[in-house]
Design an enzyme around this catalytic site. Structure first.
Site, mmCIF file in Angstrom:
data_model
loop_
_atom_site.group_PDB
_atom_site.id
_atom_site.type_symbol
_atom_site.label_atom_id
_atom_site.label_comp_id
_atom_site.label_asym_id
_atom_site.label_seq_id
_atom_site.Cartn_x
_atom_site.Cartn_y
_atom_site.Cartn_z
ATOM 1 N N ALA A 118 -0.685 4.899 -12.075
ATOM 2 C CA ALA A 118 0.273 5.893 -11.554
ATOM 3 C C ALA A 118 -0.310 6.705 -10.389
ATOM 4 O O ALA A 118 0.431 7.154 -9.506
ATOM 5 C CB ALA A 118 0.706 6.825 -12.675
ATOM 6 N N HIS A 127 -1.932 -4.500 -8.883
ATOM 7 C CA HIS A 127 -0.865 -4.000 -9.757
ATOM 8 C C HIS A 127 -0.374 -5.163 -10.595
ATOM 9 O O HIS A 127 -0.034 -6.225 -10.052
ATOM 10 C CB HIS A 127 0.284 -3.388 -8.959
ATOM 11 C CG HIS A 127 -0.122 -2.118 -8.285
ATOM 12 N ND1 HIS A 127 -0.341 -0.956 -8.991
ATOM 13 C CD2 HIS A 127 -0.401 -1.851 -6.997
ATOM 14 C CE1 HIS A 127 -0.734 -0.018 -8.144
ATOM 15 N NE2 HIS A 127 -0.781 -0.528 -6.929
ATOM 16 N N TYR A 166 4.355 -5.223 -18.702
ATOM 17 C CA TYR A 166 2.927 -5.520 -18.503
ATOM 18 C C TYR A 166 2.415 -6.687 -19.353
ATOM 19 O O TYR A 166 1.280 -7.126 -19.177
ATOM 20 C CB TYR A 166 2.086 -4.270 -18.790
ATOM 21 C CG TYR A 166 2.457 -3.105 -17.899
ATOM 22 C CD1 TYR A 166 2.240 -3.162 -16.526
ATOM 23 C CD2 TYR A 166 3.053 -1.955 -18.431
ATOM 24 C CE1 TYR A 166 2.599 -2.104 -15.711
ATOM 25 C CE2 TYR A 166 3.416 -0.891 -17.614
ATOM 26 C CZ TYR A 166 3.187 -0.975 -16.251
ATOM 27 O OH TYR A 166 3.539 0.065 -15.443
ATOM 28 N N ASP A 186 -8.812 9.018 -0.415
ATOM 29 C CA ASP A 186 -9.928 9.491 0.410
ATOM 30 C C ASP A 186 -11.265 8.953 -0.093
ATOM 31 O O ASP A 186 -12.164 8.643 0.701
ATOM 32 C CB ASP A 186 -9.962 11.027 0.434
ATOM 33 C CG ASP A 186 -8.873 11.619 1.316
ATOM 34 O OD1 ASP A 186 -8.198 10.864 2.040
ATOM 35 O OD2 ASP A 186 -8.677 12.852 1.262
ATOM 36 N N PRO A 195 -5.049 5.460 -15.169
ATOM 37 C CA PRO A 195 -4.451 5.998 -16.391
ATOM 38 C C PRO A 195 -3.490 5.049 -17.094
ATOM 39 O O PRO A 195 -2.726 4.334 -16.452
ATOM 40 C CB PRO A 195 -3.712 7.250 -15.903
ATOM 41 C CG PRO A 195 -3.553 7.072 -14.440
ATOM 42 C CD PRO A 195 -4.724 6.259 -13.983
ATOM 43 N N ASN A 196 -3.579 5.077 -18.392
ATOM 44 C CA ASN A 196 -2.692 4.328 -19.306
ATOM 45 C C ASN A 196 -2.963 2.825 -19.343
ATOM 46 O O ASN A 196 -2.325 2.123 -20.123
ATOM 47 C CB ASN A 196 -1.204 4.590 -18.993
ATOM 48 C CG ASN A 196 -0.853 6.053 -19.148
ATOM 49 O OD1 ASN A 196 -1.097 6.625 -20.205
ATOM 50 N ND2 ASN A 196 -0.316 6.680 -18.109
ATOM 51 N N HIS A 229 0.493 6.111 -6.607
ATOM 52 C CA HIS A 229 1.683 6.650 -5.948
ATOM 53 C C HIS A 229 1.529 8.112 -5.534
ATOM 54 O O HIS A 229 2.396 8.652 -4.855
ATOM 55 C CB HIS A 229 2.896 6.509 -6.881
ATOM 56 C CG HIS A 229 2.969 5.161 -7.542
ATOM 57 N ND1 HIS A 229 3.068 3.996 -6.819
ATOM 58 C CD2 HIS A 229 2.899 4.788 -8.855
ATOM 59 C CE1 HIS A 229 3.090 2.964 -7.663
ATOM 60 N NE2 HIS A 229 2.975 3.423 -8.888
ATOM 61 N N ARG A 274 1.723 -0.641 -24.462
ATOM 62 C CA ARG A 274 2.756 0.005 -23.638
ATOM 63 C C ARG A 274 3.645 -1.036 -22.959
ATOM 64 O O ARG A 274 3.175 -2.101 -22.549
ATOM 65 C CB ARG A 274 2.100 0.914 -22.571
ATOM 66 C CG ARG A 274 1.462 0.153 -21.429
ATOM 67 C CD ARG A 274 0.725 1.031 -20.441
ATOM 68 N NE ARG A 274 1.599 1.711 -19.507
ATOM 69 C CZ ARG A 274 1.306 1.894 -18.209
ATOM 70 N NH1 ARG A 274 0.157 1.438 -17.705
ATOM 71 N NH2 ARG A 274 2.122 2.519 -17.424
ATOM 72 N N ARG A 304 7.707 4.113 -7.429
ATOM 73 C CA ARG A 304 6.538 3.216 -7.535
ATOM 74 C C ARG A 304 6.375 2.339 -6.301
ATOM 75 O O ARG A 304 5.403 1.597 -6.172
ATOM 76 C CB ARG A 304 6.685 2.289 -8.745
ATOM 77 C CG ARG A 304 6.652 2.997 -10.060
ATOM 78 C CD ARG A 304 6.660 1.999 -11.204
ATOM 79 N NE ARG A 304 7.171 2.616 -12.408
ATOM 80 C CZ ARG A 304 6.428 3.329 -13.250
ATOM 81 N NH1 ARG A 304 5.145 3.487 -13.048
ATOM 82 N NH2 ARG A 304 6.976 3.884 -14.319
ATOM 83 N N GLU A 341 -6.772 -3.684 -4.300
ATOM 84 C CA GLU A 341 -5.890 -2.966 -5.234
ATOM 85 C C GLU A 341 -5.064 -3.985 -6.010
ATOM 86 O O GLU A 341 -4.492 -4.900 -5.426
ATOM 87 C CB GLU A 341 -4.980 -2.013 -4.454
ATOM 88 C CG GLU A 341 -3.968 -1.300 -5.347
ATOM 89 C CD GLU A 341 -3.349 -0.074 -4.666
ATOM 90 O OE1 GLU A 341 -4.107 0.722 -4.063
ATOM 91 O OE2 GLU A 341 -2.122 0.084 -4.739
ATOM 92 N N SER A 360 2.364 -5.279 -12.450
ATOM 93 C CA SER A 360 3.802 -5.462 -12.221
ATOM 94 C C SER A 360 4.081 -5.486 -10.721
ATOM 95 O O SER A 360 3.239 -5.057 -9.919
ATOM 96 C CB SER A 360 4.576 -4.313 -12.878
ATOM 97 O OG SER A 360 4.237 -3.087 -12.254
ATOM 98 N N ASN A 420 -7.189 -0.758 -10.040
ATOM 99 C CA ASN A 420 -5.773 -0.518 -10.306
ATOM 100 C C ASN A 420 -5.655 0.982 -10.559
ATOM 101 O O ASN A 420 -5.935 1.444 -11.668
ATOM 102 C CB ASN A 420 -5.299 -1.319 -11.516
ATOM 103 C CG ASN A 420 -3.805 -1.140 -11.760
ATOM 104 O OD1 ASN A 420 -3.175 -0.243 -11.192
ATOM 105 N ND2 ASN A 420 -3.232 -1.984 -12.608
ATOM 106 N N ARG A 457 10.512 -2.254 -8.833
ATOM 107 C CA ARG A 457 10.661 -1.224 -9.858
ATOM 108 C C ARG A 457 11.255 0.053 -9.255
ATOM 109 O O ARG A 457 11.841 0.017 -8.189
ATOM 110 C CB ARG A 457 9.301 -0.986 -10.538
ATOM 111 C CG ARG A 457 8.776 -2.271 -11.208
ATOM 112 C CD ARG A 457 7.511 -2.030 -11.992
ATOM 113 N NE ARG A 457 7.751 -1.118 -13.105
ATOM 114 C CZ ARG A 457 6.781 -0.529 -13.810
ATOM 115 N NH1 ARG A 457 5.514 -0.771 -13.512
ATOM 116 N NH2 ARG A 457 7.074 0.290 -14.801
HETATM 117 C C1 DQA Z 1 0.776 -0.313 -12.395
HETATM 118 C C2 DQA Z 1 2.077 0.163 -11.757
HETATM 119 C C3 DQA Z 1 2.161 1.678 -11.749
HETATM 120 O O1 DQA Z 1 3.389 2.103 -11.168
HETATM 121 C C4 DQA Z 1 2.096 2.219 -13.160
HETATM 122 O O2 DQA Z 1 2.089 3.640 -13.162
HETATM 123 C C5 DQA Z 1 0.959 1.669 -13.946
HETATM 124 C C6 DQA Z 1 0.585 0.276 -13.785
HETATM 125 C C7 DQA Z 1 0.692 -1.846 -12.498
HETATM 126 O O3 DQA Z 1 -0.400 -2.339 -12.706
HETATM 127 O O4 DQA Z 1 1.717 -2.528 -12.399
HETATM 128 O O5 DQA Z 1 0.402 2.348 -14.802
HETATM 129 O O6 DQA Z 1 -0.315 0.099 -11.568
#
Ligand code: DQA
Length: 158
Positions: free
Chosen positions: A76, A99, A22, A86, A9-10, A79, A17, A110, A97, A101, A73, A106
């Protein structure tokens, strides 16, 4: 060799954003770079982004029998999501995985990933370059698996 890239998401809002966290790159630009690299290395690559937990679970399940590796990735959901954890565990596909950031620098909420413990490895805090590192890491993991399989086949044939 096929790699599935799954974005949570996002991440479709990258470049818009929280640029101080980022950076300015958009998701399409990150994917274009990954596609170039995949093409240069003879890898099939598939990109997917969703803001919905269940859709991400469905996508991971669809990778079963289809993809050799997953770069994810979960954003959110990393977390919070036992369902995504699963699903990663269920398909038993090498998974990295990412990330963008450094989640450990942070907010406290997170700093725990539900999903990382079932992944093969994690790349954290390199910015968008982390996706490139994940591609290189995945090529290494998959070539090691192929070498083991070849060695086992050789042993069986002898
Ligand atoms: C993220 C870190 C997460 O905490 C956050 O909710 C994201 C991006 C990252 O790529 O740093 O949406 O996964």
């Amino acid at each position: 060799m096929k790699i599935a890239v799954i974005q949570g998401p996002n991440l479709n809002m990258l470049g818009v954003r929280d640029q101080q966290v980022y950076g300015p790159m958009r998701l399409e630009q990150i994917h274009a770079q990954m596609k170039d690299f995949a093409g240069q290395n003879g890898i099939d690559i598939d990109f997917y982004q969703s803001n919905l937990e269940g859709e991400i679970v469905d996508k991971i399940q669809e990778c079963y029998g289809d993809a050799d590796g997953i770069i994810i990735n979960p954003a959110a959901y990393s977390h919070t999501s036992i369902a995504i954890r699963d699903a990663i565990s269920a398909v038993s596909i090498p998974t990295i995985e990412v990330h963008i950031s450094n989640i450990y620098r942070r907010e406290e909420f997170r700093q725990k990933s539900m999903t990382a413990p079932v992944c093969t490895s994690s790349i954290i805090g390199f910015g968008p370059f982390g996706y490139h590192l994940a591609m290189m890491g995945m090529m290494q993991i998959l070539s090691e698996i192929q070498a083991i399989q070849r060695a086992q086949q050789g042993t069986v044939e002898e």
